[in-house]
Each structure stands twice: as C-alpha cells, then as structure tokens.
Design a protein around this motif. Structure first.
Motif, PDB file in Angstrom:
ATOM      1  N   VAL A   1      10.052   7.011   1.853  1.00  0.00           N
ATOM      2  CA  VAL A   1      10.006   7.945   2.988  1.00  0.00           C
ATOM      3  C   VAL A   1      10.054   9.400   2.526  1.00  0.00           C
ATOM      4  O   VAL A   1      10.263  10.303   3.329  1.00  0.00           O
ATOM      5  N   GLY A   2       9.862   9.614   1.216  1.00  0.00           N
ATOM      6  CA  GLY A   2       9.767  10.976   0.702  1.00  0.00           C
ATOM      7  C   GLY A   2      11.078  11.727   0.658  1.00  0.00           C
ATOM      8  O   GLY A   2      11.087  12.958   0.812  1.00  0.00           O
ATOM      9  N   THR A   3      12.186  11.011   0.448  1.00  0.00           N
ATOM     10  CA  THR A   3      13.499  11.653   0.374  1.00  0.00           C
ATOM     11  C   THR A   3      13.958  11.732  -1.080  1.00  0.00           C
ATOM     12  O   THR A   3      14.225  10.696  -1.695  1.00  0.00           O
ATOM     13  N   PRO A   4      14.050  12.917  -1.663  1.00  0.00           N
ATOM     14  CA  PRO A   4      14.549  13.040  -3.033  1.00  0.00           C
ATOM     15  C   PRO A   4      15.981  12.509  -3.145  1.00  0.00           C
ATOM     16  O   PRO A   4      16.724  12.461  -2.156  1.00  0.00           O
ATOM     17  N   SER A   5      16.365  12.125  -4.358  1.00  0.00           N
ATOM     18  CA  SER A   5      17.680  11.512  -4.533  1.00  0.00           C
ATOM     19  C   SER A   5      18.360  12.028  -5.795  1.00  0.00           C
ATOM     20  O   SER A   5      17.713  12.459  -6.749  1.00  0.00           O
ATOM     21  N   VAL A   6      19.693  11.925  -5.772  1.00  0.00           N
ATOM     22  CA  VAL A   6      20.505  12.176  -6.955  1.00  0.00           C
ATOM     23  C   VAL A   6      21.277  10.903  -7.234  1.00  0.00           C
ATOM     24  O   VAL A   6      21.899  10.327  -6.334  1.00  0.00           O
ATOM     25  N   THR A   7      21.224  10.444  -8.470  1.00  0.00           N
ATOM     26  CA  THR A   7      21.902   9.204  -8.821  1.00  0.00           C
ATOM     27  C   THR A   7      22.425   9.294 -10.249  1.00  0.00           C
ATOM     28  O   THR A   7      22.399  10.372 -10.865  1.00  0.00           O
ATOM     29  N   THR A   8      22.899   8.180 -10.759  1.00  0.00           N
ATOM     30  CA  THR A   8      23.460   8.069 -12.103  1.00  0.00           C
ATOM     31  C   THR A   8      22.488   7.315 -13.004  1.00  0.00           C
ATOM     32  O   THR A   8      21.508   6.738 -12.511  1.00  0.00           O
ATOM     33  N   PRO A   9      22.756   7.266 -14.306  1.00  0.00           N
ATOM     34  CA  PRO A   9      21.906   6.442 -15.177  1.00  0.00           C
ATOM     35  C   PRO A   9      21.867   4.977 -14.749  1.00  0.00           C
ATOM     36  O   PRO A   9      20.824   4.325 -14.857  1.00  0.00           O
ATOM     37  N   ILE A  10      22.979   4.455 -14.243  1.00  0.00           N
ATOM     38  CA  ILE A  10      23.002   3.072 -13.740  1.00  0.00           C
ATOM     39  C   ILE A  10      22.101   2.939 -12.525  1.00  0.00           C
ATOM     40  O   ILE A  10      21.345   1.978 -12.371  1.00  0.00           O
TER      41      ILE A  10
ATOM     42  N   GLU B   1       0.843  -1.190   0.000  1.00  0.00           N
ATOM     43  CA  GLU B   1       0.000   0.000   0.000  1.00  0.00           C
ATOM     44  C   GLU B   1       0.882   1.245   0.000  1.00  0.00           C
ATOM     45  O   GLU B   1       2.033   1.203   0.422  1.00  0.00           O
ATOM     46  N   MET B   2       0.318   2.318  -0.484  1.00  0.00           N
ATOM     47  CA  MET B   2       1.078   3.559  -0.579  1.00  0.00           C
ATOM     48  C   MET B   2       1.392   4.106   0.817  1.00  0.00           C
ATOM     49  O   MET B   2       0.536   4.065   1.711  1.00  0.00           O
ATOM     50  N   PRO B   3       2.610   4.625   0.998  1.00  0.00           N
ATOM     51  CA  PRO B   3       2.896   5.325   2.257  1.00  0.00           C
ATOM     52  C   PRO B   3       2.059   6.594   2.345  1.00  0.00           C
ATOM     53  O   PRO B   3       1.633   7.143   1.326  1.00  0.00           O
ATOM     54  N   GLU B   4       1.840   7.051   3.544  1.00  0.00           N
ATOM     55  CA  GLU B   4       1.040   8.257   3.764  1.00  0.00           C
ATOM     56  C   GLU B   4       1.963   9.480   3.756  1.00  0.00           C
ATOM     57  O   GLU B   4       2.764   9.667   4.679  1.00  0.00           O
ATOM     58  N   PRO B   5       1.883  10.316   2.713  1.00  0.00           N
ATOM     59  CA  PRO B   5       2.772  11.485   2.636  1.00  0.00           C
ATOM     60  C   PRO B   5       2.695  12.401   3.857  1.00  0.00           C
ATOM     61  O   PRO B   5       3.675  13.072   4.182  1.00  0.00           O
ATOM     62  N   ALA B   6       1.550  12.399   4.519  1.00  0.00           N
ATOM     63  CA  ALA B   6       1.413  13.264   5.697  1.00  0.00           C
ATOM     64  C   ALA B   6       2.378  12.853   6.808  1.00  0.00           C
ATOM     65  O   ALA B   6       2.707  13.660   7.688  1.00  0.00           O
TER      66      ALA B   6
ATOM     67  N   VAL C   1      11.909  23.050  -5.340  1.00  0.00           N
ATOM     68  CA  VAL C   1      12.436  21.962  -6.173  1.00  0.00           C
ATOM     69  C   VAL C   1      12.390  20.655  -5.393  1.00  0.00           C
ATOM     70  O   VAL C   1      12.011  19.603  -5.919  1.00  0.00           O
ATOM     71  N   TRP C   2      12.770  20.720  -4.132  1.00  0.00           N
ATOM     72  CA  TRP C   2      12.775  19.541  -3.256  1.00  0.00           C
ATOM     73  C   TRP C   2      11.353  18.971  -3.099  1.00  0.00           C
ATOM     74  O   TRP C   2      11.135  17.766  -3.213  1.00  0.00           O
ATOM     75  N   GLN C   3      10.394  19.838  -2.856  1.00  0.00           N
ATOM     76  CA  GLN C   3       9.010  19.382  -2.661  1.00  0.00           C
ATOM     77  C   GLN C   3       8.444  18.762  -3.939  1.00  0.00           C
ATOM     78  O   GLN C   3       7.709  17.769  -3.891  1.00  0.00           O
ATOM     79  N   GLN C   4       8.803  19.336  -5.078  1.00  0.00           N
ATOM     80  CA  GLN C   4       8.348  18.779  -6.352  1.00  0.00           C
ATOM     81  C   GLN C   4       8.945  17.390  -6.565  1.00  0.00           C
ATOM     82  O   GLN C   4       8.258  16.466  -7.020  1.00  0.00           O
ATOM     83  N   ALA C   5      10.225  17.233  -6.237  1.00  0.00           N
ATOM     84  CA  ALA C   5      10.879  15.930  -6.373  1.00  0.00           C
ATOM     85  C   ALA C   5      10.224  14.895  -5.465  1.00  0.00           C
ATOM     86  O   ALA C   5      10.030  13.741  -5.850  1.00  0.00           O
ATOM     87  N   GLN C   6       9.869  15.294  -4.272  1.00  0.00           N
ATOM     88  CA  GLN C   6       9.208  14.387  -3.343  1.00  0.00           C
ATOM     89  C   GLN C   6       7.887  13.875  -3.926  1.00  0.00           C
ATOM     90  O   GLN C   6       7.564  12.681  -3.843  1.00  0.00           O
ATOM     91  N   GLN C   7       7.136  14.756  -4.542  1.00  0.00           N
ATOM     92  CA  GLN C   7       5.865  14.360  -5.150  1.00  0.00           C
ATOM     93  C   GLN C   7       6.080  13.445  -6.354  1.00  0.00           C
ATOM     94  O   GLN C   7       5.276  12.542  -6.616  1.00  0.00           O
TER      95      GLN C   7
END
Length: 409
Positions: free
Chosen positions: A294-303, A183-188, A338-344
């Motif tokens: 847990v709603g944490t935006p991330s930066v990663t690589t194509p891999i 089930e989806m986590p609760e963003p609240a 930007v962070w909030q948009q990434a979280q969504q």
C-alpha cells in the motif's frame, strides 16, 4: 481430478495473520492445478476463519490420537497431503504414510519455529541472536519432519540456506516460496504523503514476536519519537489483543491500542510510516510486506527485514539501536522527499522479488518431478526412511495408548 488434503494447524484467518494469507495463496495454487481440495484441522473454529467453502473447498474436522482419521484419509485417498507446520506432520504423517503410502507429502513450514524460539530464548538470556542452540529438541523435531516429507516449502531465503548448511538437508527437498503477488499494485491508487498521518503497526498478538515488539515500542522507542513529534500518534492494530496490551493504551502520549482492524489494508495505507521493532522471529514479516503493497514506508530491525529485500535498498530504514530507530522514523515522517523515495523502493522490491508467476511455475515443476519419480526420490531419502520407520512406531504406539486411555475415561 486429483485430491489434495490440507491438514491445518489452525483454520486460516487471512485478516489475522500472514500465515493465514499465505495459506490462501497455496489453496489458490492447487485449485489452479485442478485439485479437489479438502481442508481439515483439529483446531477449534474461530469466527474470523476464512469461509473457503465459497471456493468449493471441502471442510473436515479431525481429531488428534483417534483412529477415525485413518478411516477418513483412506476414504479420501489424496494424491497430495499438505501439512501446515511440522506439528501436524508429527501427529498425522505416520497415519498418512500407513494408509496412503503413495501420497506426496508436502510440509509448509511458514517459518522455522525452532529458529524463532531459539532467538526468543537468546533474547531472554541476554545472548546475541547468533548465539543460539541449533540442536534443541524443537529443532530436531522440525528437521525430522522435513526429512520425512517429500518437499518442504520454505518462506525465507535465509532459512533455505540455514537448512542446507546447518542441517545438511538436500536442496531437492526444499522449495523457496516467499509471499506471492499476482500483479503489481497501482501506485496511482496509493495515498500521498500529505493525505497520511501518524504511525502504525499491526500483528496477531498470539504471535510472541508481535507482542514483544509492541511492548518494546511503548517502553523504549515511542518516547523518543514523541519527544520530537508532539502531535503524532502511534496506532496499534492486531487480532486477539490481550488485556495486558489494552492496558498500554495512553491517549495523552498518543499511544493508541486499537485492536482488531476490519480492513488491515486501509489502516496501513492511511498511516505515514509503519514501525516494526522486532527483536526476534523468523520467516518473512507480513506487516512489512503489506506496508509495501500500500506504499507505506517502514522502519524495522535486521530481524524484521531478514530475507525480505535481498541486496536491494529497504523501503524506509533498518535500525540497529533504539536511537537509530527513532531517528529514522522521525526523518521519514517529516521529510517528504525521503518518504517518497522510500515508497518507490518498496515498489522495486515487490516487482523484483515477489511476483508470483516464476515461483508458481517452479513449484508446479517441482511437484510434477516428484510425482513422476516418487519411488526413486524416496529411495534417495534414506534418512527420511529411517526417521519414518522409527517415528511411525513410537508415534503410533503413543497415539494408540492415548486413544485407548481416552476410551476408558
């Protein structure tokens, strides 16, 4: 009640690796289908292993190259045998076929080990990750194991396509099963931007891509971030931290190797941004999935992002170069909107790609179809039959030779 035998490469450790968490998902699936489950492994036990006995799952210790397994599997007489990675199929598959010929054999690949190793070799030799050997000894062994089984569980859509195009495996032998979410986590319940601080990465250090990413982060990327964010910290968590990793701990530079996390979800949810500069690997990346949960935006690589977001926007950034990676990390960290948009965007990914129900229903139907048509299914698999015949003979004789040698020493 039907019997499932799981032959584990290791005992599942859900707090140490994504593979451990994924195995628990499979165990839950088969329990929901009313299977009595026995989990067996030749591996040494770890204090971190999941106590699945609490779920009513039986535990069995088995040995490599020992006829005791023949007696064990004959007495159990499982309806389905699930091999945890191809090495277990190599070791025990011929014994299962000999003593339980009607058992459905399922191979859980987790990731394509041969693809991960080939990419690692390419990196070491300064070749592009597209310039790899698809016919290495490891690849041929892994593909042969898939052919010998009735069904292979493939976690990555990229690898699903690769197995069909590069290795000509029929679609009916492959089942795409990504990470699953009941089930989806609760963003609240997610911590807000203002309640979070610092950067985080997490991963089992026994997994080579994770160690390489930490080292690369410390040498190339973190200095660029730290130059702009003087008070930010990089928190490194993971199981089985080697001495070479703890030696990277540098409080003055804000690079903190924290080691084992009692609650991985808590440490990822309290960070503002997750960093995963993975330079090689395969499958799906548990740390990035957990970050989305847990709603944490991330930066990663194509891999890192491979096969994890389809054509949807990544919840953060996918960077090609060190400079791009650092710039994206700094931007996410500093820009609340930007962070909030990434979280969504992470929430959209979860509800679009990872909800369990459609995948579970399809897997249930796939196993049922094989069960009801096992003879016809295997008659169509002439390549698997040939590999089964020759591999059974060679592996059987080698195993018997090792067993006899062990008895005489």
């Amino acid at each position: 009640m039907k019997q499932l035998l799981v032959i584990g490469y290791v005992w599942p450790e859900p707090n140490s690796s994504a593979a451990g968490r994924n195995m628990l998902t499979l165990l839950q699936f088969f329990q929901q289908q009313n299977y009595q489950i026995t989990f067996a492994s030749p591996a040494a036990e770890s204090p971190h292993r999941f106590q699945f006995e609490e779920w009513g799952i039986a535990k069995a210790e088995i040995e490599l190259n020992n006829e005791s397994f023949d007696h064990f599997v004959s007495a159990l007489n499982p309806d389905v045998v699930l091999f945890d990675r191809f090495m277990m199929e190599e070791q025990f598959g011929w014994r299962v076929s000999k003593h339980c010929p009607n058992a459905i054999k399922i191979l859980d690949l987790e990731d394509l080990c041969s693809l991960r190793n080939a990419r690692q070799l390419a990196l070491k030799q300064n070749r592009t990750l597209n310039d790899i050997d698809y016919k290495s000894e490891l690849a041929l062994r892994e593909i042969a194991a898939i052919w010998r089984c009735d069904l292979a569980l493939v976690i990555s859509s990229f690898e699903m396509e690769l197995l069909q195009t590069k290795y000509s495996l029929p679609a009916e032998k492959l089942f795409h099963l990504p990470f699953l979410l009941d089930e989806m986590p609760e963003p609240a319940s997610w911590q807000t931007y203002d309640d979070r601080a610092h950067f985080v990465t997490i991963g089992n250090f026994r997994h080579e891509p994770n160690w390489d990413a930490v080292l690369y982060l410390q040498q190339k990327i973190w200095p660029l971030i730290r130059a702009k964010l003087k008070h930010a910290e990089m928190h490194i968590y993971g199981a089985y931290v080697p001495k070479k990793a703890t030696q990277l701990n540098n409080p003055k530079q804000g690079f903190l190797v924290k080691g084992w996390a009692d609650d991985a979800e808590a440490v990822v949810s309290s960070a503002r941004v997750c960093l995963a500069p993975l330079r090689f690997g395969a499958g799906l990346k548990g740390k990035l999935f957990e970050a989305m949960l847990v709603g944490t935006p991330s930066v990663t690589t194509p891999i890192g992002a491979e096969a994890m977001h389809a054509d949807l926007t990544w919840p953060g950034a996918i960077a090609q170069t060190d400079a791009e990676f650092a710039e994206a990390a700094i931007n996410l960290y500093q820009d609340k909107s930007v962070w909030q948009q990434a979280q969504q965007q992470g929430k959209t990914l979860l509800e679009t790609l990872y909800l369990a129900e459609p995948h579970i229903n399809s897997l249930k139907q796939s196993i049922k179809l094989i069960e009801e048509n096992l003879e016809d299914f295997r008659n169509r698999n002439i390549i698997g039959a040939m590999l089964q015949h020759h591999t059974m003979k060679s592996t059987q004789y080698m195993a018997q030779w090792i067993e006899a040698k062990n008895k005489n020493t």
